[in-house]
Design a protein around this motif. Sequence first.
Motif, mmCIF file in Angstrom:
data_model
loop_
_atom_site.group_PDB
_atom_site.id
_atom_site.type_symbol
_atom_site.label_atom_id
_atom_site.label_comp_id
_atom_site.label_asym_id
_atom_site.label_seq_id
_atom_site.Cartn_x
_atom_site.Cartn_y
_atom_site.Cartn_z
ATOM 1 N N GLU A 1 0.827 -1.193 0.000
ATOM 2 C CA GLU A 1 0.000 0.000 0.000
ATOM 3 C C GLU A 1 0.876 1.263 0.000
ATOM 4 N N LYS B 1 -1.904 0.867 -4.565
ATOM 5 C CA LYS B 1 -1.007 -0.248 -4.264
ATOM 6 C C LYS B 1 0.039 -0.341 -5.368
ATOM 7 N N LYS C 1 0.495 5.715 -0.142
ATOM 8 C CA LYS C 1 -0.332 6.925 -0.142
ATOM 9 C C LYS C 1 0.352 7.961 -1.028
ATOM 10 N N ASP D 1 -5.004 12.795 0.115
ATOM 11 C CA ASP D 1 -4.223 11.578 -0.106
ATOM 12 C C ASP D 1 -4.974 10.656 -1.069
ATOM 13 N N ASP E 1 -5.114 6.760 -2.195
ATOM 14 C CA ASP E 1 -4.696 5.420 -1.796
ATOM 15 C C ASP E 1 -4.489 4.549 -3.026
#
Length: 579
Positions: A271, A287, A273, A283, A285
């Motif tokens: 993960e 991966k 940010k 932010d 999110d």
Amino acid sequence: MKKYIVYIAILLVGLLLGYLFFGNTKDVNTHTAESATVHNHKDENQVQMWTCSMHPQIMQPEPGDCPICGMELIPAETDAAGLSVDQFKLSENALALANVQTSVVGDGQVEGGVLKLSGKIEENQEDNSVQSSYFSGRIEKLNINFIGEKVNRGQLLATIYAPELVSAQQELITAASLKESQPKLYQAVRNKLKLWKLSEKQIDDIEHSGKVKENFPVYATVSGTVSEKLVSEGDYVKQGQPLLKIANLNTVWAMFDAYENQISQLKVGQEIKVTTNAYPNKDFDAKISFIEPTLATAKRTVGVRAELNNKDGILKPGMFVEGKISGVSSKQENAMLIPKSAVLWTGVRSVVYVKPDSAEPIFEMREVSLGATTNDSYEIISGLRPGEEIVTNGSFTVDAAAQLQGKTSMMNHTGPLEKESTSGTTETVQMKMDLPEAFQKEFLPIIDSYMDLKDAFVTSEVKAVKPKAETMLKQLKSIETKTLHKMEKGHLFRIKDMLVAITESNNIENQRDHFIILSENITAIANNIKVLPQAVYVVKCPMANSNKGAIWLSHSPEVHNPYYGDAMLSCGSVIDTLK
């Protein structure tokens, strides 16, 4: 008689008024004189220096003319109380006008278990498509006017005059009259038109009207944003030729650069940010979806990709972004990075301005050694410590202030490998390194290979330079570096980096630019080898590197200039000898 009495009365009144208004002038003047005397007495301990507004490196103890340009010297600003020799102070107004900004240097990019990576937003290449022409012809009308225009699937993009379709339509009209007796022929003609991406409705309209169309529309097969316009109205195109590139920006890639020592802490699925300069409080999110399998040799980094949802269209390709990965160990040694805007180049040196006290507008120049580079950062090998505050915006203004105050600056400070001797000549400075004996022995053949490379530059032939650089690079890669400290590794890295650049370039002037940096770094190491098989001469050409000067090493005191070759073969002089 009365007239004289009036005159005398007026005179007396005038004297009285004068006394009342100006009677204390003497006392005031006396007090001012005494203050001036005290002030002058206080300044007796300070030596007034004189400088040139055009050449601030000129500092003289008395007024006169500049020995360089002949302009009249001006008084140099005196030191502020409580400052060291190399420190100087700027006013708050000067800081505001120059928009001077500072930031604190971090120990690498790991802070509190959070790894920081810098990168850019790019188009999602998996969702990019090319809109091609399915038949040959001339573009009669192009409905797309500019890059960035949004298109929807089924939208009319262009109208094309297609001679091939004219004959194919005539075949359809003829076959339609024979479809009862020759159904296979009729179906074959219809299928032929379908291969040119004509719809069933278009084919039926041609068949029922019995009229041949000369111009045919081209419709968008996907939705997205035009990222590249490849044709113009009136152009002739062939079947399969690209007309437009269309990018679907509903998802975008965040592409980051990770150093070699950070790769072990990264993995697919981790993960991350993401923040942007445009939306600092928001932010995103994501991966990690991909880690490139190869290392970029020029930057010494690996590309790390994360896919971001962009249905709102707020993320634009080209935006700078920062990625933060939590739960990362900070035990291992990390790269110390600073913004590129903080670094000033002087040809042979890299300098930054440090703010020792965050509460006071006081600055001092600091020389640094640089390592790898990313899009907007440099790795610091030496010269700065974590927690120090440096100027990241307005560095040139701060440097100009240092020059006018007669402080150490870009203009009046010798390079890292040079110093002024008592005789007025230049000699190299011994940069202290703790080199293991085994490494010193392994490095001696590298110096010999460097001499061969230098001789190749004298010939001014790219074909002669490349093989020598490749040989030297191969030797350098085989040297054991585990026992070296960070500064020594930094010099080796720069040497390797310059050799790679030389081998990849086909321009002799570009290769020579890299040879300048290579020579500085190999000289620093050669300075610390205790036993050399033969004398090594440090030679300098003052005209090389855009008149900033450049050095090289030679086994002979005879000057053969690698930066100019036959053009100025003997330009230069020996400035030091390593025995």
